[in-house]
Design a protein around this motif. Structure first.
Motif, PDB file in Angstrom:
ATOM      1  N   ALA A  60      10.910 -14.503 -46.541  1.00  0.00           N
ATOM      2  CA  ALA A  60      11.251 -14.788 -45.095  1.00  0.00           C
ATOM      3  C   ALA A  60      12.722 -14.625 -44.819  1.00  0.00           C
ATOM      4  CB  ALA A  60      10.713 -15.729 -44.623  1.00  0.00           C
ATOM      5  N   THR A  98       2.352 -12.489 -48.523  1.00  0.00           N
ATOM      6  CA  THR A  98       3.450 -11.786 -48.050  1.00  0.00           C
ATOM      7  C   THR A  98       3.272 -10.757 -47.297  1.00  0.00           C
ATOM      8  OG1 THR A  98       4.187 -10.318 -49.661  1.00  0.00           O
ATOM      9  CG2 THR A  98       4.739 -12.603 -50.120  1.00  0.00           C
ATOM     10  N   ASP A  99       4.212 -10.030 -46.573  1.00  0.00           N
ATOM     11  CA  ASP A  99       3.837  -8.815 -45.792  1.00  0.00           C
ATOM     12  C   ASP A  99       4.516  -7.508 -46.904  1.00  0.00           C
ATOM     13  OD1 ASP A  99       2.766 -10.037 -43.638  1.00  0.00           O
ATOM     14  OD2 ASP A  99       4.760 -10.562 -42.803  1.00  0.00           O
ATOM     15  N   LEU A 125      -4.864  -8.499 -44.021  1.00  0.00           N
ATOM     16  CA  LEU A 125      -4.599  -9.856 -43.864  1.00  0.00           C
ATOM     17  C   LEU A 125      -5.434 -10.795 -44.679  1.00  0.00           C
ATOM     18  CD1 LEU A 125      -2.256 -12.002 -42.797  1.00  0.00           C
ATOM     19  CD2 LEU A 125      -3.961 -12.815 -41.125  1.00  0.00           C
ATOM     20  N   ARG A 137      -5.408 -10.051 -48.417  1.00  0.00           N
ATOM     21  CA  ARG A 137      -3.977 -10.751 -48.942  1.00  0.00           C
ATOM     22  C   ARG A 137      -4.327 -12.116 -49.224  1.00  0.00           C
ATOM     23  NH1 ARG A 137       0.494  -9.685 -45.121  1.00  0.00           N
ATOM     24  NH2 ARG A 137      -0.944  -8.594 -43.659  1.00  0.00           N
ATOM     25  N   ALA A 160       5.317 -15.196 -46.518  1.00  0.00           N
ATOM     26  CA  ALA A 160       5.697 -14.201 -45.218  1.00  0.00           C
ATOM     27  C   ALA A 160       6.567 -14.988 -44.366  1.00  0.00           C
ATOM     28  CB  ALA A 160       4.468 -13.750 -44.788  1.00  0.00           C
ATOM     29  N   ASP A 161       7.207 -14.131 -43.484  1.00  0.00           N
ATOM     30  CA  ASP A 161       7.960 -14.586 -42.413  1.00  0.00           C
ATOM     31  C   ASP A 161       7.090 -14.998 -41.514  1.00  0.00           C
ATOM     32  OD1 ASP A 161       9.604 -15.111 -40.476  1.00  0.00           O
ATOM     33  OD2 ASP A 161      10.708 -13.123 -40.215  1.00  0.00           O
ATOM     34  N   TRP A 215       4.695 -13.422 -37.162  1.00  0.00           N
ATOM     35  CA  TRP A 215       3.337 -13.441 -37.170  1.00  0.00           C
ATOM     36  C   TRP A 215       3.163 -13.996 -35.695  1.00  0.00           C
ATOM     37  CZ3 TRP A 215       0.299 -15.643 -42.078  1.00  0.00           C
ATOM     38  CH2 TRP A 215       0.530 -14.613 -43.205  1.00  0.00           C
TER      39      TRP A 215
END
Ligand code: DGJ
Length: 700
Positions: free
Chosen positions: A303, A538-539, A555, A558, A571-572, A576
């Protein structure tokens, strides 16, 4: 004389070799003495000892097979002729293990070797190691110091499976057929390495099901493993230890050393039965397998990378707490001057310009949100642009006169120097004492390419470095038992049994693209346990698996990938939206309700991530006692995690390891079926989400 060492499902049998030459392998399996008797020499080009499956031997004792021990005394005498030098004992250790000790010596050379073989009724692994001692008045160089070998009985050639890869591509399977010759893998990088994992599977060529063997080395420095197939021999000899190309260990008069442990396992079954046998053993290496040392992590790295600022981190922490994270880990970038990977490694003080109030403010913030606080460190690293390097340039690994090389703009501290070890331990002790840190991610981001000279001038730099790494980890665990340690080396560069014994979770790869990650996890779970397998949502996109037709993984996909081990989020979260975060929170909750089974249950992989659809099944019991470190055979709860490329045919999972007569019900459904039916007819995956599913079955 014969010695029998019982394992969980059989026994390992050794006998005294002719002419007192140590121990010879007799048999391994459910019944004693099933192996054929050792053969006698038939020509003058082979001595009888050459043909015997000796448990451990030295150059100088025989010369067709490779030897585990190659020594040279300072006056040039090379090799050793080891002979039994005392009583061979077989005792029961306090933990119920059977422990054989064979004293061997070469009195002319002045070297003694105590060979250890250990089994335990709770698992199927045989452990081997050796204590070497220099009884002579001169130095003895140990050119190869390995602790024993496994003579894997495979008549007619072996099929060997290795796990290897590269940064971001760890745990990729490779196979080789070995009928004659030596297959050698290892690391010269001062760490276990991304290139090869120190573990092999050996099976009779062409067999999917039958007897198969695993051999793994517990060592985290430079290492080598050799599989030696001599033509017409009825076995492949597998041995391993510290690398004998890049280093030599020297024993001063009166000095000794203990080799790393080589573990061997035999199963009758398939690759997942072998995985289960490894996991059952690895449970005895772990201090616990409960959630206290495998919390749901939120990690800042992906992130924010080096942009660590208090307010921003606390904002992330609020979002992390909202989705259910149990520990908030601030990764790289928190210390003085660390705004990129070009500087500051070694200057382990919070950057108060960006983190006013220091680490205390971050720890307090995480705690107030109901989470633990964790910190990233890379204790062995030093940047050329750092106060530490300016003060102690001599602390970096180097070879006199040879210019140092940077990798990722950094050098490696020579941890084998007592002053460096003391400084590293002192630095970590300070950080953990001054701040309420209960999670430490210990990273290591380059190989030790500048190794080549140790603190005292010998070329045992990797050995010394590794022993100090173990001592620091051991000291931290003893002094700060509340601190969970995550081992990392640019992803999975330092994962082996010795690391598993000293840390709680490991970071298998920097690759978190979900389909790529699934492939890495598939390889990982074949030899290593789910309770150590840290995995974050994560993305990031896949680097390798560019399946454009299926589109990006959802999602849900993941999350289900990360739920296959120790779930984390990287992830950041601030990017989201609220519904995504709510969705994430529901997955964290679901994971928390099943993690006990995921971490302590029996793992079975159905298909592989290269298939259109695949699944992993965990069979255990929600109520299993984690203080019982063995993997039980309870089959009360079954968790099935399934993934697919959208649009493909349905997946039916033939559930294994269930109690055939017990009745099971899928949570949320009405149908009740027996274990036998679920195995024979299978369970159709309903694909609750477009590309994945989580199915939970309870014994009713
Ligand atoms: C490599 C690790 O694998 C990453 O997770 C991250 O911690 C970076 N190092 C930080 O430099």
């Amino acid at each position: 004389m014969t010695w029998i060492l019982p394992t969980r499902s059989g026994q390992y049998v050794v006998a005294e070799a002719p002419r007192g030459a140590g121990l010879v392998f007799v048999g391994w399996g459910p019944s004693a003495g099933e192996a054929t008797a050792p053969v006698a020499a038939t020509s003058s080009f082979e001595a009888d000892l050459d043909l015997l499956p000796l448990e451990a031997t030295a150059l100088g004792t025989r010369n067709v097979h490779g030897a585990e021990l190659v020594v040279r005394r300072a006056d040039g005498v090379r090799g050793a002729r080891l002979a039994v030098s005392g009583e061979i004992t077989l005792e029961r250790d306090d933990d119920g293990a059977t422990h054989l000790v064979a004293p061997l010596a070469d009195d002319v050379l002045g070297l003694s070797v105590r060979l250890h073989i250990r089994t335990h009724p709770g698992h199927d692994v045989v452990e081997k190691w050796a204590d070497l001692h220099n009884d002579s008045g001169e130095s003895i160089e140990v050119l190869r110091g390995w602790g024993g070998a496994f003579n894997v009985p495979v008549d007619g050639g072996a099929s060997v499976e290795l796990l290897g890869g590269a940064w971001s591509r760890e745990f990729t399977p490779f196979t080789a057929e070995l009928a004659a010759g030596t297959l050698s893998v290892g690391s010269r990088q001062g760490i276990t390495s991304h290139t090869y994992s120190p573990v092999v599977t050996v099976a009779p060529a062409g067999a999917d099901f039958g007897v198969r063997y695993g051999v793994a080395l517990g060592y985290s420095g430079s290492w080598r493993m050799a599989l030696d197939a001599v033509p017409f021999a009825d076995h492949v000899r597998v041995s391993a230890g510290p690398d004998d190309e890049s280093g030599i260990l020297t024993l001063a008069p009166g000095a000794g050393l203990t080799t790393p442990t080589l573990a061997g396992v035999r199963v009758e079954g398939d690759a997942d039965d072998l995985a289960h046998a490894w996991h059952t053993y690895q449970a005895t290496l772990a201090r616990t397998r409960g959630p206290e040392h495998r919390p749901v992590v939120y990690n800042s790295w992906f992130a924010t990378t080096f942009d660590i600022r208090t307010e921003h981190q606390l904002e992330l922490a609020r979002a992390a707490a909202q989705v259910g994270a149990e520990v908030f880990v601030v990764d790289d970038g928190w210390f003085r001057g660390r705004t990129s990977d070009h500087a500051a490694l070694g200057d382990w003080e919070a950057d108060t310009d960006r983190i006013p109030g220091g680490l205390g403010a971050l720890a307090e913030g995480a705690k107030n949100l109901g989470m633990r606080f964790g910190l990233w460190v890379e204790p062995e690293a030093v940047s050329p642009d750092s106060d530490l390097y300016r003060a102690h340039p001599e602390w970096a690994h180097h070879v006199a006169g040879r210019p140092l090389e940077t990798l990722r703009h950094q050098y490696v501290l020579d941890l084998g120097r007592p002053d460096v070890e003391e400084w590293v331990l002192g630095t970590l002790r300070r950080l953990l004492t001054e701040n309420d840190i209960t999670y430490l991610k210990w990273d290591m981001n380059r190989s030790i390419a500048d190794g080549g000279q140790s603190a005292v001038g010998g070329d045992d730099w990797s050995w010394r470095h590794t022993q100090a790494y173990y001592r620091v980890l051991d000291a931290l665990r003893a002094e700060f038992p509340q601190v969970t340690v995550e081992a990392c080396a640019g992803g999975g560069g330092r994962i082996d049994h010795a690391v598993l014994a000293r840390t709680d979770v490991v970071w298998p790869s920097d690759e978190s693209g979900p389909r790529d990650r699934l492939a890495i996890q598939h390889g990982f779970l074949g030899v290593l346990p789910a309770w150590t397998m840290s995995s974050w949502v994560t993305d990031l996109p896949d680097q390798l698996d560019r399946d454009r037709a299926s589109g990006p993984a959802s999602l849900e996909f993941r999350f289900v990938v990360a739920m296959a081990g120790v779930l984390g989020i990287g992830a950041d979260l601030l990017a989201w939206d609220a519904p995504t975060r709510e969705r994430a929170a529901s997955f964290v909750e679901l994971y928390r309700s099943i993690r006990h089974v995921v971490h302590t249950g029996r793992v079975r992989r159905h298909g592989t991530p290269a298939d259109a659809a695949c699944a992993v099944q965990y069979t255990g019991s929600e109520g299993a006692d984690v203080s019982d470190l063995g993997l039980g055979d309870a089959a009360d709860t079954v968790v099935v995690l399934a993934w697919r490329r959208p649009g493909v045919a349905p997946l039916t999972v033939h559930l294994r390891d269930l109690d055939p007569d017990a009745r099971y019900q899928v949570r949320g459904g009405d149908e009740v079926r027996t274990g036998k039916e679920l195995d024979r007819d299978g369970l159709a995956v309903s694909w609750t989400w477009r590309d994945c599913d989580v199915l939970i079955l309870d014994r009713v």
